[in-house]
Each structure stands twice: as C-alpha cells, then as structure tokens.
Design a protein around this motif. Structure first.
Motif, PDB file in Angstrom:
ATOM      1  N   ILE A  13       0.839  -1.204   0.000  1.00  0.00           N
ATOM      2  CA  ILE A  13       0.000   0.000   0.000  1.00  0.00           C
ATOM      3  C   ILE A  13       0.875   1.256   0.000  1.00  0.00           C
ATOM      4  N   VAL A  14       1.916   1.264   0.821  1.00  0.00           N
ATOM      5  CA  VAL A  14       2.813   2.426   0.895  1.00  0.00           C
ATOM      6  C   VAL A  14       3.532   2.628  -0.430  1.00  0.00           C
ATOM      7  N   ILE A  15       4.069   1.563  -1.018  1.00  0.00           N
ATOM      8  CA  ILE A  15       4.762   1.667  -2.310  1.00  0.00           C
ATOM      9  C   ILE A  15       3.799   2.132  -3.396  1.00  0.00           C
ATOM     10  N   GLY A  16       2.594   1.594  -3.401  1.00  0.00           N
ATOM     11  CA  GLY A  16       1.594   2.021  -4.384  1.00  0.00           C
ATOM     12  C   GLY A  16       1.231   3.485  -4.225  1.00  0.00           C
ATOM     13  N   ALA A  17       1.067   3.945  -2.992  1.00  0.00           N
ATOM     14  CA  ALA A  17       0.739   5.351  -2.752  1.00  0.00           C
ATOM     15  C   ALA A  17       1.873   6.260  -3.195  1.00  0.00           C
ATOM     16  N   ILE A  18       3.108   5.841  -2.925  1.00  0.00           N
ATOM     17  CA  ILE A  18       4.266   6.636  -3.358  1.00  0.00           C
ATOM     18  C   ILE A  18       4.316   6.704  -4.877  1.00  0.00           C
ATOM     19  N   MET A  19       4.020   5.596  -5.541  1.00  0.00           N
ATOM     20  CA  MET A  19       4.010   5.590  -7.010  1.00  0.00           C
ATOM     21  C   MET A  19       2.919   6.499  -7.547  1.00  0.00           C
ATOM     22  N   LEU A  20       1.745   6.471  -6.915  1.00  0.00           N
ATOM     23  CA  LEU A  20       0.641   7.312  -7.379  1.00  0.00           C
ATOM     24  C   LEU A  20       0.942   8.799  -7.183  1.00  0.00           C
ATOM     25  N   MET A  21       1.678   9.137  -6.153  1.00  0.00           N
ATOM     26  CA  MET A  21       2.018  10.541  -5.907  1.00  0.00           C
ATOM     27  C   MET A  21       3.158  11.014  -6.799  1.00  0.00           C
ATOM     28  N   GLY A  22       3.816  10.112  -7.477  1.00  0.00           N
ATOM     29  CA  GLY A  22       4.893  10.483  -8.386  1.00  0.00           C
ATOM     30  C   GLY A  22       6.213  10.736  -7.685  1.00  0.00           C
ATOM     31  N   ILE A  23       6.344  10.280  -6.460  1.00  0.00           N
ATOM     32  CA  ILE A  23       7.561  10.512  -5.697  1.00  0.00           C
ATOM     33  C   ILE A  23       8.599   9.428  -5.964  1.00  0.00           C
ATOM     34  N   LEU A  24       8.176   8.239  -6.325  1.00  0.00           N
ATOM     35  CA  LEU A  24       9.089   7.101  -6.465  1.00  0.00           C
ATOM     36  C   LEU A  24      10.246   7.358  -7.428  1.00  0.00           C
ATOM     37  N   PRO A  25      10.009   7.920  -8.610  1.00  0.00           N
ATOM     38  CA  PRO A  25      11.159   8.162  -9.496  1.00  0.00           C
ATOM     39  C   PRO A  25      12.194   9.089  -8.876  1.00  0.00           C
ATOM     40  N   HIS A  26      11.732  10.096  -8.126  1.00  0.00           N
ATOM     41  CA  HIS A  26      12.669  11.017  -7.487  1.00  0.00           C
ATOM     42  C   HIS A  26      13.457  10.317  -6.379  1.00  0.00           C
ATOM     43  N   LEU A  27      12.789   9.442  -5.627  1.00  0.00           N
ATOM     44  CA  LEU A  27      13.469   8.692  -4.577  1.00  0.00           C
ATOM     45  C   LEU A  27      14.519   7.760  -5.165  1.00  0.00           C
ATOM     46  N   ILE A  28      14.142   7.035  -6.208  1.00  0.00           N
ATOM     47  CA  ILE A  28      15.072   6.097  -6.845  1.00  0.00           C
ATOM     48  C   ILE A  28      16.250   6.852  -7.446  1.00  0.00           C
ATOM     49  N   HIS A  29      15.951   7.966  -8.120  1.00  0.00           N
ATOM     50  CA  HIS A  29      17.016   8.762  -8.721  1.00  0.00           C
ATOM     51  C   HIS A  29      17.952   9.296  -7.643  1.00  0.00           C
ATOM     52  N   GLY A  30      17.407   9.754  -6.538  1.00  0.00           N
ATOM     53  CA  GLY A  30      18.234  10.280  -5.455  1.00  0.00           C
ATOM     54  C   GLY A  30      19.102   9.220  -4.816  1.00  0.00           C
ATOM     55  N   ILE A  31      18.522   8.057  -4.582  1.00  0.00           N
ATOM     56  CA  ILE A  31      19.272   6.972  -3.937  1.00  0.00           C
ATOM     57  C   ILE A  31      20.378   6.466  -4.848  1.00  0.00           C
ATOM     58  N   PHE A  32      20.054   6.175  -6.104  1.00  0.00           N
ATOM     59  CA  PHE A  32      21.070   5.654  -7.015  1.00  0.00           C
ATOM     60  C   PHE A  32      22.050   6.741  -7.442  1.00  0.00           C
ATOM     61  N   GLY A  33      21.622   7.997  -7.405  1.00  0.00           N
ATOM     62  CA  GLY A  33      22.524   9.092  -7.733  1.00  0.00           C
ATOM     63  C   GLY A  33      23.672   9.198  -6.744  1.00  0.00           C
ATOM     64  N   ILE A  34      23.429   8.822  -5.504  1.00  0.00           N
ATOM     65  CA  ILE A  34      24.474   8.842  -4.480  1.00  0.00           C
ATOM     66  C   ILE A  34      25.140   7.472  -4.372  1.00  0.00           C
ATOM     67  N   LEU A  35      24.357   6.412  -4.544  1.00  0.00           N
ATOM     68  CA  LEU A  35      24.869   5.061  -4.361  1.00  0.00           C
ATOM     69  C   LEU A  35      25.927   4.697  -5.405  1.00  0.00           C
ATOM     70  N   PHE A  36      25.735   5.115  -6.643  1.00  0.00           N
ATOM     71  CA  PHE A  36      26.676   4.769  -7.700  1.00  0.00           C
ATOM     72  C   PHE A  36      28.065   5.369  -7.472  1.00  0.00           C
ATOM     73  N   PRO A  37      28.181   6.680  -7.141  1.00  0.00           N
ATOM     74  CA  PRO A  37      29.526   7.201  -6.845  1.00  0.00           C
ATOM     75  C   PRO A  37      30.168   6.546  -5.623  1.00  0.00           C
ATOM     76  N   VAL A  38      29.374   6.219  -4.610  1.00  0.00           N
ATOM     77  CA  VAL A  38      29.917   5.537  -3.434  1.00  0.00           C
ATOM     78  C   VAL A  38      30.445   4.161  -3.850  1.00  0.00           C
ATOM     79  N   LEU A  39      29.713   3.481  -4.710  1.00  0.00           N
ATOM     80  CA  LEU A  39      30.159   2.181  -5.211  1.00  0.00           C
ATOM     81  C   LEU A  39      31.473   2.318  -5.984  1.00  0.00           C
ATOM     82  N   LEU A  40      31.612   3.379  -6.777  1.00  0.00           N
ATOM     83  CA  LEU A  40      32.866   3.606  -7.506  1.00  0.00           C
ATOM     84  C   LEU A  40      34.024   3.851  -6.545  1.00  0.00           C
ATOM     85  N   VAL A  41      33.785   4.606  -5.486  1.00  0.00           N
ATOM     86  CA  VAL A  41      34.829   4.858  -4.489  1.00  0.00           C
ATOM     87  C   VAL A  41      35.257   3.547  -3.836  1.00  0.00           C
TER      88      VAL A  41
END
Length: 99
Positions: A13-41
């Motif tokens: 229900i929480v994931i579905g609500a986040i998807m309906l509000m359009g927040i999920l792409p921003h969350l995923i982009h934010g998390i992977f935007g930081i996670l990828f450089p940390v992985l490179l380090v």
C-alpha cells in the motif's frame, strides 16, 4: 486487529501510494545518484588494495568527483560555515597576542 501477514500488505500500500504521488522516481534517482559514486569509491579502494593501483586510482577519482558533484548542495554551505569559523578564530587569535 493486526494479523501476522499484514506487513506485506502495508508495504504494498505504501509503495503504491508513493508511485501514485509520483515521488518514487525522485526517490530512486536520489538513492542511485548517491549510491553509484559511493560504489565507484569502494571499488577504486578495493582495486588499490588488491594491487591494481592505476585502475583503482582512476575509478576512485571518478567516484570522488561524482560524489562531490552530487553533494555540492551541502559542501558549499559547509565550506562557507568553516570559513566563517576560521575567520573568527583568526580574529580572536590576533586579539589575544601581546607583543
């Protein structure tokens, strides 16, 4: 009354609500935007420690530069605060000196 298997339903229900509000792409982009450089380090550090120094330093450098660019929104204000504190400490140090 809450049953044992309600955790999955609530998570869906929480994931579905986040998807309906359009927040999920921003969350995923934010998390992977930081996670990828940390992985490179981490991979660069591992490369350096395992004996592949040149490729390790290159990957580490790219990761650090990407991480700095992702965290520039916080590095700038922190640098400004550090400069103000340093300037105040320099002024206080000059007042306390006696010649």
């Amino acid at each position: 009354m809450q049953r044992k298997g309600n955790g999955l339903a609530i998570a869906l229900i929480v994931i579905g609500a986040i998807m309906l509000m359009g927040i999920l792409p921003h969350l995923i982009h934010g998390i992977f935007g930081i996670l990828f450089p940390v992985l490179l380090v981490v991979l660069g550090y591992y490369g350096i420690k395992s004996g592949r120094k040149i490729i390790g330093w290159v990957v580490l450098f790219i990761g650090v530069m990407a991480l700095i660019s992702k965290l520039a929104w916080i590095i700038g204000p922190l640098l400004g605060i550090a400069l103000v504190v340093w300037g105040i400490s320099v002024l206080r140090g000059k007042r306390n000196r006696t010649y």
